[in-house]
Design an enzyme around this catalytic site. Structure first.
Site, PDB file in Angstrom:
ATOM      1  N   LYS A  20       4.785   4.021  10.719  1.00 18.76           N
ATOM      2  CA  LYS A  20       3.445   3.420  10.695  1.00 18.76           C
ATOM      3  C   LYS A  20       3.527   1.906  10.876  1.00 18.76           C
ATOM      4  O   LYS A  20       2.773   1.335  11.682  1.00 18.76           O
ATOM      5  CB  LYS A  20       2.755   3.782   9.370  1.00 18.76           C
ATOM      6  CG  LYS A  20       1.346   3.255   9.232  1.00 18.76           C
ATOM      7  CD  LYS A  20       0.543   4.085   8.264  1.00 18.76           C
ATOM      8  CE  LYS A  20       0.794   3.752   6.805  1.00 18.76           C
ATOM      9  NZ  LYS A  20       0.346   2.397   6.430  1.00 18.76           N
ATOM     10  N   ASP A 312       6.586   1.931  -0.844  1.00 17.70           N
ATOM     11  CA  ASP A 312       5.665   3.033  -0.530  1.00 17.70           C
ATOM     12  C   ASP A 312       6.187   4.388  -0.995  1.00 17.70           C
ATOM     13  O   ASP A 312       5.447   5.374  -0.997  1.00 17.70           O
ATOM     14  CB  ASP A 312       5.391   3.081   0.979  1.00 17.70           C
ATOM     15  CG  ASP A 312       4.594   1.864   1.434  1.00 17.70           C
ATOM     16  OD1 ASP A 312       3.935   1.223   0.593  1.00 17.70           O
ATOM     17  OD2 ASP A 312       4.625   1.560   2.645  1.00 17.70           O
TER      18      ASP A 312
HETATM   19  C1  S3P Z   1       3.501  -2.817   5.171  1.00 17.79           C
HETATM   20  C2  S3P Z   1       3.903  -3.570   4.094  1.00 17.79           C
HETATM   21  C3  S3P Z   1       3.789  -3.118   2.699  1.00 17.79           C
HETATM   22  C4  S3P Z   1       3.590  -1.596   2.623  1.00 17.79           C
HETATM   23  C5  S3P Z   1       2.545  -1.126   3.595  1.00 17.79           C
HETATM   24  C6  S3P Z   1       2.965  -1.459   5.019  1.00 17.79           C
HETATM   25  C7  S3P Z   1       3.639  -3.378   6.528  1.00 17.79           C
HETATM   26  O1  S3P Z   1       2.663  -3.743   2.116  1.00 17.79           O
HETATM   27  O2  S3P Z   1       3.240  -1.223   1.321  1.00 17.79           O
HETATM   28  O3  S3P Z   1       2.364   0.274   3.488  1.00 17.79           O
HETATM   29  O4  S3P Z   1       3.560  -2.616   7.509  1.00 17.79           O
HETATM   30  O5  S3P Z   1       3.852  -4.594   6.626  1.00 17.79           O
HETATM   31  P1  S3P Z   1       2.736  -5.201   1.427  1.00 17.79           P
HETATM   32  O6  S3P Z   1       2.957  -6.209   2.471  1.00 17.79           O
HETATM   33  O7  S3P Z   1       1.420  -5.360   0.738  1.00 17.79           O
HETATM   34  O8  S3P Z   1       3.877  -5.125   0.455  1.00 17.79           O
END
Ligand code: S3P
Length: 427
Positions: A20, A312
């Site tokens: 993702k 996550d």
């Molecule tokens: C993500 C960073 C994380 C993660 C999110 C996806 C990203 O969040 O929890 O599902 O793609 O940069 P945070 O930056 O808030 O830690």
């Protein structure tokens, strides 16, 4: 829906969906690079579809050709003002990263999201981006969505020490920095996923990384590329745990991304005594096939710099801990309180309602192992990872039914989740 319970074993091979985080970034960089970008292996989950729609609204031509996505990049200067509010759906990554990008544009836009996203703090990106010269404001003190951005073509470079370990905030600043004049330096609190940095290089940009210090000098121009998105270890995590806790299981997960900033869960499984093997590794592409077998496990403590490398995966790790021998403590994970739901509270409530012995703390959870789970009625509360964790937990329930409400939210990151689950149950 009624979830499958009382599984005898999970067996078979799964090709996990595209990552993702990498999918979002491939679309974003493809849109602002010059020339054509093709993307294979893209995740077609709701979150990424939101990012694609947003770039169409910003005037970028994006075509689906079979399984491949083709983006006709317009360069940083080629985006056009949208005629409507940009809808980011459930996706915090879309809202925060695109805020960084739009900070350097000359028009004003408003971004909104669903109920869950409307409760998530955007001050963490608004603050540094405002310091760079944009004007960003949301609702209340935490700048909740809807978020309005009045971009500025001549952003200033900054040096910014991140107050939280967040790849989204780091990425937002880097996307603005690519358009700013001068050298921007971001200093991370702890190392977080580095997909933005990797993609800047892949698209022909220049970026210097020294441990937690990341610098780039703008403005830069990027060139369209051929991108291949590996499978998402955060989606694979549900089958890794399912394979470890459902007796007689043996699962092969193909094409899983093993970027070291994301593989904290593999270290945790090893430390707990779980059997996970690399079946085939492609070092250059950072992908591997992973094989997992039912294992006896012991409780451990998770804390510190490990946490951002598995942030996550904590909901599914909490379930894993309910089946281990002894106690598992999760600390330093207060960021979970501002995810799609307050994941400390929702994981605790959900697993407790199924019979687990688990206590929420300010920054984590304390979980007693070797507990028996029972049937109940639960909800995803609009959080895809809670839904998938519950579906895996239900496999262990031998008495009673498990009913899950709002299961459609799993489409956010794993549209084929229930098909894959059925396949593994059939063996
Ligand atoms: C993500 C960073 C994380 C993660 C999110 C996806 C990203 O969040 O929890 O599902 O793609 O940069 P945070 O930056 O808030 O830690």
């Amino acid at each position: 829906m009624e979830l499958k319970t009382n599984a005898d074993s999970l067996r078979g091979t799964i090709k996990v969906p595209g990552d993702k985080s990498i999918s979002h970034r491939a679309v974003i960089f493809g849109a602002v690079a010059e020339g054509k970008t093709t993307i294979d292996g893209l995740l077609k989950g709701e979150d990424v579809l939101s990012t694609i729609q947003v770039f169409r609204d910003l005037g970028v031509l994006i075509e689906e050709k079979g399984d491949q996505l083709v983006i006709h990049g317009r360069g940083f200067q080629g985006l056009t003002a949208p005629s409507q509010v940009l809808n980011m759906g459930n996706s915090g990554t879309s809202m925060r990263l695109i805020a960084g990008l739009l900070a350097g544009q000359s028009f004003e836009v408003t971004m909104c999201g669903d109920d869950s996203l409307s409760k998530r703090p955007m001050d963490r990106v608004a603050l540094p981006l405002n310091r760079m010269g944009a004007r960003i404001w949301g609702q209340k003190q935490k700048h909740l969505p809807p978020l309005t951005i009045k971009g500025h073509r001549h952003l200033q470079a900054i040096t910014y020490r991140l107050p939280v370990a967040s790849a989204q905030v780091k990425s937002a600043i880097l996307l603005a920095a690519l358009q700013a004049k001068g050298t921007t330096t971001v200093i991370e609190k702890d190392i977080t996923r580095n997909h933005t940095e990797a993609m800047i290089r892949q698209f022909g940009g220049q970026i210097a990384i020294k441990g937690k210090e990341i610098s780039l000098t703008g403005p830069q121009r990027l060139k369209g590329q051929k991108i291949y998105v590996p499978g998402d270890i955060s989606s694979a995590a549900f089958w890794l745990v399912a394979g470890l806790i459902v007796p007689n299981s043996d699962i092969l997960l193909e094409n899983v991304g093993i970027n070291p900033t994301r593989t904290g869960i593999l270290e945790v499984i090893k430390k707990m005594g779980g059997q996970v093997y690399y079946d085939h590794v492609d070092e250059k592409e950072q992908v591997a096939n992973l094989r997992v077998r039912y294992s006896s496990l012991k409780g451990i403590t998770l804390s510190g710099a490990l946490i951002p490398r598995l942030i996550d995966e904590i909901p599914i790790i909490a379930l894993l801990a309910t089946q281990a021998d002894g106690v598992t403590c999760i600390r330093d994970a207060q960021e979970l309180r501002v995810k799609e739901t307050d994941r400390i509270q929702v994981v605790t409530d959900t697993l407790k309602s199924m019979g687990a012995d688990i206590v929420a703390t300010e920054d984590g959870m304390i979980i007693q192992g070797k507990t028996k789970l029972h049937g109940t009625k639960v909800s995803t509360f609009g959080d895809h990872r809670i839904g998938m964790m519950t579906a895996v937990a239900a496999l262990l329930v031998s008495k009673g039914q498990v009913y899950l409400e709002r299961e459609e939210t799993i489409m956010t990151s794993y549209p084929e989740f229930f098909t894959d689950l059925e396949r593994l149950c059939r063996g």
